[in-house]
Design an enzyme around this catalytic site. Structure first.
Site, PDB file in Angstrom:
ATOM      1  N   TYR A   1       0.877  -1.411   0.047  1.00  0.00           N
ATOM      2  CA  TYR A   1       0.090   0.083   0.011  1.00  0.00           C
ATOM      3  C   TYR A   1       0.787   1.802   0.022  1.00  0.00           C
ATOM      4  O   TYR A   1       1.904   1.229   0.872  1.00  0.00           O
ATOM      5  CB  TYR A   1      -0.995  -0.004   0.911  1.00  0.00           C
ATOM      6  CG  TYR A   1      -1.078   0.928   1.843  1.00  0.00           C
ATOM      7  CD1 TYR A   1      -2.932   1.451   0.224  1.00  0.00           C
ATOM      8  CD2 TYR A   1      -1.791   1.900   2.501  1.00  0.00           C
ATOM      9  CE1 TYR A   1      -3.649   2.944   0.254  1.00  0.00           C
ATOM     10  CE2 TYR A   1      -2.387   3.327   2.689  1.00  0.00           C
ATOM     11  CZ  TYR A   1      -3.268   3.482   1.405  1.00  0.00           C
ATOM     12  OH  TYR A   1      -4.003   4.741   1.492  1.00  0.00           O
ATOM     13  N   CYS A   2       0.281   2.129  -0.759  1.00  0.00           N
ATOM     14  CA  CYS A   2       1.269   3.927  -0.942  1.00  0.00           C
ATOM     15  C   CYS A   2       3.085   3.362  -0.832  1.00  0.00           C
ATOM     16  O   CYS A   2       3.368   2.354  -1.779  1.00  0.00           O
ATOM     17  CB  CYS A   2       0.860   4.238  -0.074  1.00  0.00           C
ATOM     18  SG  CYS A   2       1.646   5.664  -0.318  1.00  0.00           S
ATOM     19  N   PHE A   3       3.464   3.798  -0.336  1.00  0.00           N
ATOM     20  CA  PHE A   3       5.073   3.369  -0.633  1.00  0.00           C
ATOM     21  C   PHE A   3       5.472   2.290  -0.314  1.00  0.00           C
ATOM     22  O   PHE A   3       6.406   1.357  -0.642  1.00  0.00           O
ATOM     23  CB  PHE A   3       5.719   4.325   0.534  1.00  0.00           C
ATOM     24  CG  PHE A   3       7.096   4.465   0.263  1.00  0.00           C
ATOM     25  CD1 PHE A   3       7.463   4.642  -1.200  1.00  0.00           C
ATOM     26  CD2 PHE A   3       8.152   4.489   0.717  1.00  0.00           C
ATOM     27  CE1 PHE A   3       8.792   5.223  -1.180  1.00  0.00           C
ATOM     28  CE2 PHE A   3       9.560   4.102   0.293  1.00  0.00           C
ATOM     29  CZ  PHE A   3      10.828   4.479  -0.536  1.00  0.00           C
TER      30      PHE A   3
ATOM     31  N   GLY B   1       3.943  -0.320  -1.685  1.00  0.00           N
ATOM     32  CA  GLY B   1       3.605  -0.730  -2.990  1.00  0.00           C
ATOM     33  C   GLY B   1       5.167  -0.609  -3.755  1.00  0.00           C
ATOM     34  O   GLY B   1       6.119  -1.705  -4.376  1.00  0.00           O
TER      35      GLY B   1
ATOM     36  N   MET C   1      -1.088  -0.840  -4.413  1.00  0.00           N
ATOM     37  CA  MET C   1      -2.717  -0.121  -4.234  1.00  0.00           C
ATOM     38  C   MET C   1      -2.021   1.319  -3.867  1.00  0.00           C
ATOM     39  O   MET C   1      -1.187   1.370  -3.137  1.00  0.00           O
ATOM     40  CB  MET C   1      -3.032  -0.249  -3.157  1.00  0.00           C
ATOM     41  CG  MET C   1      -4.028  -2.019  -2.659  1.00  0.00           C
ATOM     42  SD  MET C   1      -5.277  -1.995  -1.656  1.00  0.00           S
ATOM     43  CE  MET C   1      -4.394  -2.526   0.204  1.00  0.00           C
TER      44      MET C   1
END
Lengths: 351, 119
Positions: free
Chosen positions: A139-141, A143, A164
């Site tokens: 998720y976010c960083f 990712g 994501m």
């Protein structure tokens, strides 16, 4: 059947009640309520396993959280929790998150996470779940970390990978990214004496992306102050958004050089350790999920990932929501989660 | 249906939001922000140095002293972590004998210019 919305006078009464509770600080919602166990820990890395009696899918799912925020956004409120939803659908959910860094973590690099913490956490997960492989979600960083991991470590038993709201093209990342890209600022301009990027610097950076958002959010809050459900969700998200964490200076220097200035992810080749890794080396099934109205990781930044990985099984999920629309809010419940669930189930086995 | 006051707010806010978002992406704003950040840092440093001198004059501990100690403790913790890392690699069956970063490719001495993007 849903009850009809309250009339004007009733709304004013509810608004007054909720407004007074807000001013008194009495209506702060209880967050991160899903029961879980800490199964592994190293330095600031923690691996949690969520309790469930209804595990139906294998392999287990590991969510790798970002380094720039706290992980309770994934388990924000009972009933709207992303993790709660996945558990309810029968997945065995693990979460790898990070205690906010202190000066001892200032020199951590991307390699510290990609080559050390995450592989070690995966080892612990496989042992804990008695599994041979896992599904990875970033998720976010987080990712970015999972992309680097999948590219650098094909020996790890990652059956499928989903990211994501993950940035890729840093030319599209807005004001703060442009400040570094144009070399107006150097990474060390925002790193403090302890070697960390202070949490307030990140908060100001995110706020600068939409300067009027702060006022608009308060106006939305006042307009919907009569609505208990809205107030609970708003307060939870507002609290999380302000509950920022510091960022390790070592990772920040690399982020500026490798990801922002060289735009390594978008180029498909990222310096890593003594060499470099290529997104084309990611061969496992891949889902790129991003949000149309995301101001923190704009869709234009995430979108190129779909064509940059080397997998033959690539899917894309484009949502009409904001950065946290995957994990909290109505959009998440109605659209994002069922599609994420379908993709995960399609790449898992029923046990 | 939004109330009238909300419609009025949106009528003002929307153009203001579009304008301010475009303004913060402009070179002028970014130059101003850069100078502002640098001046803030410089002023903060001077205030801290002045306060430190004054506190030391009276035999008090300053923020810089605490920071120095914090950084020394942090450095010790990092050394402990390094020692632990050196002791551990023999016991990592997960990586099938490969060293971390085993799949990284040697970086070419000079990257082809076509791969680079300039802003």
């Amino acid at each position: 059947m849903a009850s009809p919305p309250p009339g004007l006078i009733e709304r004013q009464i509810l608004r007054t009640r909720n407004g007074l509770a807000y001013l008194a600080g009495a209506n702060r919602p209880a967050m991160a309520q899903t029961p879980r166990d800490l199964v592994w820990k190293r330095d600031k890395a923690r691996l949690w396993r969520y309790r469930s009696d209804a595990r139906r899918f294998r392999p287990p799912v590991l969510i790798v959280h970002s380094l720039v925020s706290k992980s309770y956004i994934l388990d924000l409120l009972p009933g709207t929790s992303m993790i709660g939803y996945l558990l309810g659908e029968g997945f065995d959910v693990f979460l790898l998150d990070w205690v906010p860094p202190d000066p001892a973590d200032a020199e951590n690099t991307l390699e510290t996470y990609v080559d050390e913490y995450i592989p070690a956490a995966i080892g612990a997960l496989l042992e804990e779940a008695d599994a041979d492989e896992l599904t990875l979600i970033g998720y976010c960083f987080g990712g970015v970390l999972t992309l680097l991991l999948a590219a650098a470590h094909p020996e790890l038993p990652v059956r499928s990978l989903m990211v994501m709201a993950t940035p890729c093209d840093y030319r599209e990342m807005g004001f703060m990214s442009n400040m570094f890209r144009s070399r107006r600022l150097a990474a060390d301009d925002v790193i403090d004496e302890t070697g960390l990027v202070p949490a307030n610097a990140l908060d100001e950076g995110f706020q600068s992306l939409k300067p009027t958002e702060y006022v608009t959010q308060r106006v939305n809050f006042f307009q919907n102050l009569w609505n208990d459900e809205f107030v609970e969700g708003f307060l939870a998200i507002a609290f999380w958004a302000r509950d920022q964490v510091s960022f390790p200076g070592g990772v920040f220097r690399q982020t500026v050089e490798r990801l922002i200035r060289r735009n390594g992810l978008y180029e498909g080749v990222i310096a890593h350790g003594r060499g470099e890794v290529r997104l084309k080396d990611i061969r496992c099934p891949f889902l790129n999920a991003y949000a149309e109205q995301d101001t923190i990781t704009p869709a234009a930044s995430s979108e190129p990932l779909t064509r940059l990985v080397g997998s033959d099984d690539v899917s894309e999920l484009r949502l009409e929501s904001g950065h946290i629309g995957f994990v909290a809010g109505r959009q998440a419940a109605k659209v994002a989660r069922p599609q994420i669930r379908d993709w995960l189930a399609g790449h898992s086995d029923r046990s | 249906m939004p109330p009238l006051w909300r419609k009025a707010f949106d009528a003002i806010e929307r153009p203001l939001a579009t304008g301010s978002e475009a303004w913060i992406q402009s070179d002028t704003f970014m130059d101003l922000a850069t100078h502002s950040i640098r001046i803030q840092r410089k002023m903060l440093k001077e205030v801290q140095q002045g306060t430190e001198r004054w506190l030391h004059l009276w035999g008090f501990v300053s923020r810089a002293d605490v920071l120095r100690l914090t950084n020394q403790v942090a450095s010790l913790e990092r050394q402990l972590r390094d020692l632990r890392r050196e002791a551990e690699p023999r016991d990592r069956p997960l990586l099938n004998g490969n060293q971390p970063g085993a799949h990284t490719r040697a970086r070419p001495r000079s990257r082809p210019s076509s791969k680079r993007r300039t802003s």
